[in-house]
Structures are given as C-alpha cells and as structure tokens.
Write a protein that holds these residues in place. Structure first.
Motif, mmCIF file in Angstrom:
data_model
loop_
_atom_site.group_PDB
_atom_site.id
_atom_site.type_symbol
_atom_site.label_atom_id
_atom_site.label_comp_id
_atom_site.label_asym_id
_atom_site.label_seq_id
_atom_site.Cartn_x
_atom_site.Cartn_y
_atom_site.Cartn_z
ATOM 1 N N ALA A 174 58.365 -0.598 76.311
ATOM 2 C CA ALA A 174 59.628 -1.304 76.117
ATOM 3 C C ALA A 174 60.459 -0.485 75.128
ATOM 4 N N VAL A 175 61.717 -0.247 75.477
ATOM 5 C CA VAL A 175 62.609 0.582 74.673
ATOM 6 C C VAL A 175 63.880 -0.198 74.400
ATOM 7 N N GLU A 176 64.372 -0.065 73.177
ATOM 8 C CA GLU A 176 65.667 -0.631 72.822
ATOM 9 C C GLU A 176 66.671 0.517 72.788
ATOM 10 N N LEU A 177 67.738 0.376 73.572
ATOM 11 C CA LEU A 177 68.794 1.386 73.623
ATOM 12 C C LEU A 177 70.055 0.838 72.974
ATOM 13 N N ARG A 178 70.718 1.660 72.188
ATOM 14 C CA ARG A 178 72.031 1.341 71.636
ATOM 15 C C ARG A 178 73.011 2.223 72.390
ATOM 16 N N VAL A 179 73.950 1.577 73.061
ATOM 17 C CA VAL A 179 74.858 2.272 73.976
ATOM 18 C C VAL A 179 76.297 2.072 73.526
ATOM 19 N N ILE A 180 77.034 3.176 73.436
ATOM 20 C CA ILE A 180 78.452 3.122 73.086
ATOM 21 C C ILE A 180 79.269 3.496 74.314
ATOM 22 N N ASN A 181 80.201 2.628 74.682
ATOM 23 C CA ASN A 181 81.150 2.939 75.745
ATOM 24 C C ASN A 181 82.197 3.875 75.141
ATOM 25 N N LYS A 182 82.307 5.093 75.663
ATOM 26 C CA LYS A 182 83.216 6.093 75.086
ATOM 27 C C LYS A 182 84.688 5.696 75.201
ATOM 28 N N HIS A 183 85.030 4.828 76.157
ATOM 29 C CA HIS A 183 86.424 4.442 76.350
ATOM 30 C C HIS A 183 86.859 3.329 75.396
ATOM 31 N N THR A 184 85.949 2.387 75.143
ATOM 32 C CA THR A 184 86.295 1.257 74.269
ATOM 33 C C THR A 184 85.701 1.393 72.874
ATOM 34 N N MET A 185 84.770 2.323 72.706
ATOM 35 C CA MET A 185 84.037 2.540 71.455
ATOM 36 C C MET A 185 83.222 1.308 71.052
ATOM 37 N N ALA A 186 82.987 0.422 72.001
ATOM 38 C CA ALA A 186 82.158 -0.767 71.737
ATOM 39 C C ALA A 186 80.687 -0.389 71.893
ATOM 40 N N GLU A 187 79.885 -0.821 70.932
ATOM 41 C CA GLU A 187 78.451 -0.553 70.988
ATOM 42 C C GLU A 187 77.719 -1.839 71.341
ATOM 43 N N ARG A 188 76.675 -1.688 72.135
ATOM 44 C CA ARG A 188 75.838 -2.834 72.460
ATOM 45 C C ARG A 188 74.390 -2.373 72.524
ATOM 46 N N THR A 189 73.492 -3.326 72.450
ATOM 47 C CA THR A 189 72.063 -3.046 72.485
ATOM 48 C C THR A 189 71.481 -3.655 73.747
ATOM 49 N N LEU A 190 70.603 -2.909 74.395
ATOM 50 C CA LEU A 190 69.935 -3.453 75.578
ATOM 51 C C LEU A 190 68.488 -3.009 75.584
ATOM 52 N N ARG A 191 67.693 -3.733 76.336
ATOM 53 C CA ARG A 191 66.264 -3.421 76.488
ATOM 54 C C ARG A 191 66.049 -2.773 77.835
ATOM 55 N N TYR A 192 65.155 -1.822 77.837
ATOM 56 C CA TYR A 192 64.810 -1.075 79.043
ATOM 57 C C TYR A 192 63.292 -0.952 79.073
ATOM 58 N N ARG A 193 62.701 -1.135 80.227
ATOM 59 C CA ARG A 193 61.242 -1.047 80.352
ATOM 60 C C ARG A 193 60.890 0.166 81.218
ATOM 61 N N GLU A 194 60.237 1.129 80.582
ATOM 62 C CA GLU A 194 59.760 2.305 81.297
ATOM 63 C C GLU A 194 58.358 2.023 81.822
ATOM 64 N N ARG A 195 58.022 2.602 82.957
ATOM 65 C CA ARG A 195 56.653 2.522 83.476
ATOM 66 C C ARG A 195 56.270 3.926 83.930
ATOM 67 N N TRP A 196 55.173 4.428 83.401
ATOM 68 C CA TRP A 196 54.713 5.788 83.661
ATOM 69 C C TRP A 196 53.401 5.764 84.422
ATOM 70 N N ARG A 197 53.250 6.678 85.361
ATOM 71 C CA ARG A 197 51.975 6.792 86.100
ATOM 72 C C ARG A 197 51.472 8.223 86.026
ATOM 73 N N TRP A 198 50.159 8.368 85.964
ATOM 74 C CA TRP A 198 49.516 9.676 85.920
ATOM 75 C C TRP A 198 49.338 10.195 87.338
ATOM 76 N N ASP A 199 49.714 11.431 87.571
ATOM 77 C CA ASP A 199 49.533 12.099 88.860
ATOM 78 C C ASP A 199 48.387 13.092 88.695
ATOM 79 N N PRO A 200 47.192 12.764 89.227
ATOM 80 C CA PRO A 200 46.037 13.642 89.020
ATOM 81 C C PRO A 200 46.184 15.004 89.704
ATOM 82 N N GLU A 201 46.932 15.069 90.805
ATOM 83 C CA GLU A 201 47.117 16.349 91.494
ATOM 84 C C GLU A 201 48.015 17.285 90.700
#
Length: 138
Positions: A94-121
């Motif tokens: 689980a990752v928290e991202l702080r994102v700024i819109n370059k046009h409005t300069m408004a910042e907001r925070t959102l959550r993002y969930r990464e999922r990683w898998r191992w590739d044995p080959e």
C-alpha cells in the motif's frame, strides 16, 4: 544421537538454498520497488511502465495520450504504508501518493495498491496492477 545430528544436517542442506533463494528474491523485490518508486517520484512514468507485467501490458496497453496525461501532474510524495505477502506468492504494498495538478497547483493525497509477482523464468519481479490511476475520483 548421531542419526538425529545427521538428519538435522541434511535438513540444513536442503533448507539453506531455499533460504538463500528467498533472500535473493526479497533483495530483487526491494531493488525493483525502489527503482519503480524513484521513477514515479520523478514523473518518469514511461520508465515506471517497464516494471509492469508484460501480460498486463498486452491487456491494458498505454497510449501516447495516456502517457501525456501523466505530464499534467507532479508527485510530491511517495510513501510505503504497508507491505504484505499474498497467499499466491505475490507481494502487496500500500502506497500513499501526494499528487500536484500542475495547472491548478492543487495537491491531494491518494492511496495506491501495488501487487508484485515473482517470475521464476526471468528471475525478476513484475508489477501486475499497472501504473497508478491518479485521476480516480476526480
């Protein structure tokens, strides 16, 4: 007693390579996550796209317009909130991202969930969820 020591010794011989492999995989995961996070932080979404699982890329190809949309934002924060192992061998972060819109300069925070898998080959980790949707809920 000798048989018991022999059994423990044999068990160690069997488990040692598995433990070393597990450490190697964890090290590669940390390296991949660090590289991916740095790409996101610096706004290099095309480089971050290289961490995405090829199967996901086939099902969800990114267009130039979609990559251009990422140029409208700046990432001001990327924080690992939690990491959990999945039952299928995947790793979820689980990752928290702080994102700024370059046009409005408004910042907001959102959550993002990464999922990683191992590739044995390929002996590497892949991100199986794609790039973060920075516009969800806008």
């Amino acid at each position: 007693m000798r048989k018991m020591l022999l059994a423990v010794g044999l068990l160690m011989l069997v488990l040692a390579p598995a433990a070393a492999q597990s450490r190697l995989q964890r090290g590669k995961l940390q390296q991949m996550q660090d590289t991916y996070a740095a790409s996101i932080r610096w706004g290099d979404f095309e480089n971050a796209w290289q961490a995405v699982d090829p199967a996901y890329k086939l099902e969800h190809p990114m267009t130039e317009l979609e990559f251009e949309r990422y140029q409208q934002v700046q990432i001001s924060g990327y924080r690992d909130v939690s990491t959990n192992a999945g039952p299928d061998g995947t790793v979820e972060r689980a990752v928290e991202l702080r994102v700024i819109n370059k046009h409005t300069m408004a910042e907001r925070t959102l959550r993002y969930r990464e999922r990683w898998r191992w590739d044995p080959e390929m002996k590497r980790w892949w991100l199986v969820v794609g790039l973060p949707d920075l516009w969800d809920g806008e």
